[in-house]
Design a protein around this motif. Structure first.
Motif, short mmCIF file in Angstrom:
data_model
loop_
_atom_site.label_atom_id
_atom_site.label_comp_id
_atom_site.label_asym_id
_atom_site.label_seq_id
_atom_site.Cartn_x
_atom_site.Cartn_y
_atom_site.Cartn_z
N ASN A 79 -15.59 46.34 -34.59
CA ASN A 79 -16.48 46.80 -33.53
C ASN A 79 -16.10 48.17 -32.98
OD1 ASN A 79 -18.18 44.56 -33.61
ND2 ASN A 79 -16.78 43.34 -32.34
N GLN A 152 -7.04 52.92 -29.11
CA GLN A 152 -7.50 51.91 -28.15
C GLN A 152 -6.39 50.96 -27.71
OE1 GLN A 152 -9.69 48.48 -29.29
NE2 GLN A 152 -9.47 48.82 -31.49
N HIS A 162 -14.12 48.95 -18.88
CA HIS A 162 -14.59 47.61 -18.46
C HIS A 162 -14.55 47.48 -16.94
CE1 HIS A 162 -14.91 46.26 -22.55
NE2 HIS A 162 -13.72 46.78 -22.80
N ALA A 184 -11.98 36.97 -24.03
CA ALA A 184 -11.22 37.02 -25.28
C ALA A 184 -10.32 38.25 -25.28
CB ALA A 184 -12.18 37.08 -26.47
N THR A 185 -9.15 38.15 -25.93
CA THR A 185 -8.19 39.26 -25.89
C THR A 185 -7.76 39.70 -27.29
OG1 THR A 185 -6.45 37.61 -25.61
CG2 THR A 185 -7.19 38.72 -23.63
N SER A 186 -7.60 41.03 -27.38
CA SER A 186 -6.97 41.62 -28.57
C SER A 186 -6.13 42.81 -28.09
CB SER A 186 -8.03 42.05 -29.59
OG SER A 186 -7.39 42.67 -30.66
N THR A 188 -6.41 43.62 -25.12
CA THR A 188 -6.41 43.13 -23.72
C THR A 188 -7.13 44.09 -22.76
OG1 THR A 188 -4.27 44.03 -22.96
CG2 THR A 188 -4.21 41.86 -24.03
N GLY A 189 -7.79 45.10 -23.31
CA GLY A 189 -8.50 46.08 -22.47
C GLY A 189 -9.58 45.44 -21.61
N PRO A 228 -11.98 37.91 -36.88
CA PRO A 228 -11.70 39.30 -36.52
C PRO A 228 -12.00 39.57 -35.05
CG PRO A 228 -13.63 39.18 -37.96
CD PRO A 228 -13.09 37.79 -37.84
N HIS A 298 -18.23 38.91 -26.64
CA HIS A 298 -18.04 40.29 -27.10
C HIS A 298 -19.02 40.79 -28.14
CE1 HIS A 298 -14.17 40.50 -24.99
NE2 HIS A 298 -14.17 41.78 -25.27
N ASP A 299 -19.48 39.91 -29.04
CA ASP A 299 -20.42 40.43 -30.06
C ASP A 299 -21.32 39.32 -30.60
OD1 ASP A 299 -18.71 39.12 -31.79
OD2 ASP A 299 -18.23 40.88 -33.02
C1 LIG Z 1 -15.37 40.47 -31.22
C2 LIG Z 1 -14.27 40.84 -30.27
N1 LIG Z 1 -13.89 39.96 -29.35
C3 LIG Z 1 -12.89 40.23 -28.50
C4 LIG Z 1 -12.21 41.44 -28.53
C5 LIG Z 1 -11.08 41.68 -27.58
O1 LIG Z 1 -11.29 42.74 -26.71
P1 LIG Z 1 -10.08 43.61 -26.15
O2 LIG Z 1 -9.59 44.50 -27.28
O3 LIG Z 1 -10.66 44.39 -25.04
O4 LIG Z 1 -8.99 42.68 -25.72
C6 LIG Z 1 -12.59 42.37 -29.48
C7 LIG Z 1 -11.89 43.63 -29.60
O5 LIG Z 1 -11.84 44.24 -30.63
C8 LIG Z 1 -13.65 42.08 -30.38
O6 LIG Z 1 -14.05 42.97 -31.31
#
Ligand SMILES: Cc1ncc(COP(=O)(O)O)c(C=O)c1O
Length: 342
Positions: A79, A152, A162, A184-186, A188-189, A228, A298-299
């Motif tokens: 994304n 990022q 955000h 949801a976190t990746s 964590t932004g 992903p 998120h998507d």
């Molecule tokens: C589909 C999806 N969900 C959740 C997240 C998590 O968002 P963040 O990176 O802000 O923690 C992402 C980030 O890439 C994402 O693409």
């Protein structure tokens, strides 16, 4: 002739944000929980990542860290790559997106269609594709004078986007009156930006981080992950020391079941991490009675037709057959059962 119609966006980036907040009446078994979903798939690039992609670039342009003749270089095959490709194209910036062979062809096609150059690393570095991608980014930054790496995973403008957008919109729509937020976190932004906004306004809202089993965030141990965008294989700089009110881990199968259930019950095609977020709400139902809850989605599921929504992929990757999967999506006793977990 110049018109200023209030409801008309001035270019595609102006259409980012103000995504719908939707009341979900059917997803949960318990009608005494008020659940709302923030539909980030409604952003023009199809995900929440449109927000930080635009914000990181425009703040860098404003500060002078990025010039109109600069090359933007980032490692992402999902994304963020799409969001950056869109924002770079709009601003006339050259964009090189570094990806690895695990990337979904569909995402690469979107990134290329938006005019970006895709550079594929073919060999992992020390067994790790992420390390190989970062090494390639560093090499490209060195060879391209006048280049900019949004990064990022370490850029404070990511959570800020955000803070300024996602959570402000939710807070205004619900007039500050909600109890629990699921994110949801990746990097964590998203979760950080939301938490900080709520704390600054002294809102009494619990922020629940939803992470993947197999993610190293929040002290987790690394393991295989198939969804992903959710979780991390290496702790991002941005995530170090970040605390949320609770952390809830979901399996790949939880995410798939959540996506299938959202399609069945709410007629909504949501992405993998969104499925995990919704299943976290479902799992916590007993403690949420009487509460107003918000889940950030998120998507869209359209990015997952070959995986989450493909029975053969679910069978081969997660060991769950189509009949059992349908039962799990229909059943409200999923967490009591979890029959087909590997
Ligand atoms: C589909 C999806 N969900 C959740 C997240 C998590 O968002 P963040 O990176 O802000 O923690 C992402 C980030 O890439 C994402 O693409």
């Amino acid at each position: 002739m110049q018109h200023n119609y209030e409801d008309v966006s001035d270019g595609v980036l102006d259409a980012i944000g103000n995504t719908p907040l939707i009341r979900l009446n059917r997803f949960l078994a318990n009608p005494r929980i008020e659940l709302y979903a923030k539909l980030e798939a409604a952003n023009p690039g199809g995900s929440a990542k449109d927000r930080p992609a635009r914000f990181m670039l425009e703040e860098a342009l404003r500060r002078g860290d990025l010039r109109s003749d600069s090359t933007v270089i980032e490692s992402s095959s999902g994304n963020m790559g799409i969001g950056l490709a869109q924002a770079c194209r709009f601003h006339g910036l050259k964009f090189i997106c570094v990806v690895d062979p695990r990337a979904q062809q569909q995402n690469l096609d979107i990134i290329k269609a938006l005019g970006a150059e895709v550079v594929m690393v073919t060999e992992p570095l020390g067994g790790d594709f992420l390390a190989a991608r970062i090494a390639k980014v560093c090499e490209l930054l060195e060879h391209n004078v006048n280049s900019f790496w949004p990064n990022q995973y370490a850029n404070a403008d990511n959570p800020r986007s955000h803070h300024e957008g996602t959570i402000r919109e939710i807070d205004e729509a619900l007039q500050g009156g909600f109890d629990v937020l699921f994110v949801a976190t990746s990097s964590t932004g998203t979760a950080q930006g939301c938490r900080d906004y709520l704390r600054q306004r002294s809102r009494d809202v619990r922020v629940i981080a939803v992470d993947a089993e197999g993610s190293v965030l929040f002290g987790g141990s690394a393991g295989p992950r198939h969804i992903p965008g959710l979780g991390a294989g290496k702790e991002p700089k941005l995530a170090v020391g970040q605390l949320f009110d609770d952390v809830n881990r979901v399996s790949d199968l939880d995410c798939v079941v959540g996506c299938r259930r959202a399609a069945l019950r709410e007629a909504m095609l949501v992405g993998g991490s969104a499925g995990g977020v919704l299943m976290t709400v479902s799992r916590m139902q007993d403690e949420l009675v009487g509460k107003r809850c918000v889940a950030i989605l998120h998507d869209s599921g359209t990015r997952y037709l070959q995986t989450v929504f493909n029975d053969q992929w679910v069978q081969e990757s997660l060991g769950c057959d189509a009949t059992t999967l349908r039962q799990l999506a229909e059943s409200d006793d999923y967490y009591a059962e979890r029959r087909c977990q590997k």
